[in-house]
Write a protein that holds these residues in place. Structure first.
Motif, mmCIF file in Angstrom:
data_model
loop_
_atom_site.group_PDB
_atom_site.id
_atom_site.type_symbol
_atom_site.label_atom_id
_atom_site.label_comp_id
_atom_site.label_asym_id
_atom_site.label_seq_id
_atom_site.Cartn_x
_atom_site.Cartn_y
_atom_site.Cartn_z
ATOM 1 N N GLU A 211 0.983 -1.053 -0.122
ATOM 2 C CA GLU A 211 -0.302 0.020 -0.096
ATOM 3 C C GLU A 211 0.718 1.363 -0.086
ATOM 4 N N LEU A 212 0.739 2.170 -1.073
ATOM 5 C CA LEU A 212 1.463 3.228 -0.919
ATOM 6 C C LEU A 212 0.595 4.580 -0.233
ATOM 7 N N ILE A 213 1.509 5.521 0.056
ATOM 8 C CA ILE A 213 0.666 6.602 0.659
ATOM 9 C C ILE A 213 -0.152 7.350 -0.072
ATOM 10 N N THR A 214 -0.051 7.166 -1.409
ATOM 11 C CA THR A 214 -1.225 7.626 -2.264
ATOM 12 C C THR A 214 -2.645 7.024 -2.380
ATOM 13 N N GLY A 215 -2.468 5.792 -1.664
ATOM 14 C CA GLY A 215 -3.679 4.976 -1.620
ATOM 15 C C GLY A 215 -3.631 3.782 -2.798
ATOM 16 N N GLU A 216 -2.776 4.093 -3.647
ATOM 17 C CA GLU A 216 -2.529 2.805 -4.558
ATOM 18 C C GLU A 216 -2.072 1.645 -3.950
ATOM 19 N N VAL A 217 -2.376 0.432 -4.613
ATOM 20 C CA VAL A 217 -1.948 -0.760 -4.044
ATOM 21 C C VAL A 217 -1.141 -1.581 -5.355
ATOM 22 N N ILE A 218 0.024 -2.070 -5.219
ATOM 23 C CA ILE A 218 0.616 -2.842 -6.131
ATOM 24 C C ILE A 218 1.054 -4.081 -5.482
ATOM 25 N N PRO A 219 1.197 -5.387 -6.298
ATOM 26 C CA PRO A 219 1.619 -6.669 -5.693
ATOM 27 C C PRO A 219 2.931 -6.720 -5.380
ATOM 28 N N ILE A 220 3.256 -7.601 -4.545
ATOM 29 C CA ILE A 220 4.380 -8.303 -4.188
ATOM 30 C C ILE A 220 4.506 -9.552 -4.537
ATOM 31 N N SER A 221 5.466 -10.225 -5.203
ATOM 32 C CA SER A 221 5.282 -11.522 -5.234
ATOM 33 C C SER A 221 6.006 -12.363 -4.128
ATOM 34 N N GLN A 222 5.478 -13.865 -3.830
ATOM 35 C CA GLN A 222 5.975 -14.535 -2.802
ATOM 36 C C GLN A 222 7.590 -14.648 -2.847
ATOM 37 N N PRO A 223 8.059 -14.867 -4.194
ATOM 38 C CA PRO A 223 9.678 -15.145 -4.205
ATOM 39 C C PRO A 223 10.370 -14.035 -3.856
ATOM 40 N N LYS A 224 9.983 -12.798 -4.008
ATOM 41 C CA LYS A 224 10.523 -11.533 -3.749
ATOM 42 C C LYS A 224 10.136 -10.791 -2.377
ATOM 43 N N ARG A 225 9.245 -11.286 -1.669
ATOM 44 C CA ARG A 225 8.691 -10.766 -0.342
ATOM 45 C C ARG A 225 9.856 -10.636 0.784
#
Length: 248
Positions: free
Chosen positions: A219-233
């Motif tokens: 979650e970004l401070i702008t309210g936008e949501v972008i994914p994070i992949s399990q391998p990179k988490r």
């Protein structure tokens, strides 16, 4: 959307543009700037434009400060400033005018100041001293994007995240979305050690804008949501913790 490629830019001297349709005045201002450079030791490059349309069509994103005449024949200074602001959010603008009523209107385009013509050296020196004191130490890193409509400067602090888009990349900035023809690997390499982390095969995020993590969502401070992949988490969380630790 803007299309183009990018490169990083480093400025080594003060680049000043003069945009005025009176050639005699342009030469007069050039001489005064040469005098100022000689007196202060400040290295200055001067580029002249003789109408607002020329400034727009041939705009150079290495410009740091523009002396911009308001009253010109083809495209006046106010219209030119509006277009310049779309291409470059940080460039300084000092309006030149013979009419005081234009001054306040110029501030809509984040003008540094306005000067009533004719200009004397003592006024130029005062303006230059003040501008350099306030702005010249700002060395915010930026990317230059070239496309069919010109060159655009994107400051990294305004770049929220990058995502893949139709085999290209889409740069989400505070001002607009910008497309460029780089691969995600190339972009990741360009943004390395600049506060950006690849959180997904298709995303690179600016850690400055991260508000929190919920499972596999950022979650970004702008309210936008972008994914994070399990391998990179795991790696992402470590990088974010280091970043937040440095910021605290």
């Amino acid at each position: 959307m803007l299309f183009g490629n990018l490169c990083f830019e480093v400025t080594t001297m003060l680049h000043i543009a003069i945009c005025d349709d009176e050639q005699e005045f342009v030469q007069h201002l050039k001489k005064m700037l040469d005098q100022y450079a000689g007196e202060t030791g400040q290295e200055i490059k001067v580029t002249a434009y003789y109408d607002g349309i020329e400034l727009i069509e041939k705009y150079d994103t290495t410009i740091d400060l523009i002396f911009l005449d308001i009253q010109m024949r083809l495209v006046n200074g106010l219209r030119a400033a509006e277009r310049v602001r779309q291409m470059d959010e940080k460039v300084g603008i000092i309006f030149l005018t013979t009419l005081t009523q234009y001054g306040l209107e110029g501030y809509k385009y984040q003008a540094t100041n306005y000067i009533i013509k004719p200009m004397k050296y003592v006024r130029l020196k005062a303006e230059m001293d003040q501008w350099l004191r306030k702005h010249w130490k700002d060395d915010s890193p930026s990317m230059v994007i070239s496309n069919d409509t010109g060159k655009y400067k994107v400051f990294l602090k305004s770049l929220r995240y990058v995502e893949t888009f139709n085999r290209n990349l889409l740069l989400h900035t505070e001002q607009e979305n910008v497309i460029c023809y780089k691969s995600m690997k190339e972009m990741e390499r360009e943004l390395q050690d600049k506060g950006f982390v690849r959180c997904h095969t298709s995303y690179i995020v600016n850690l400055f804008y991260v508000k929190g993590i919920k499972k596999l969502d950022i979650e970004l401070i702008t309210g936008e949501v972008i994914p994070i992949s399990q391998p990179k988490r795991k790696e992402f969380m470590e990088r974010l913790s280091d970043y937040w630790g440095d910021m605290l």
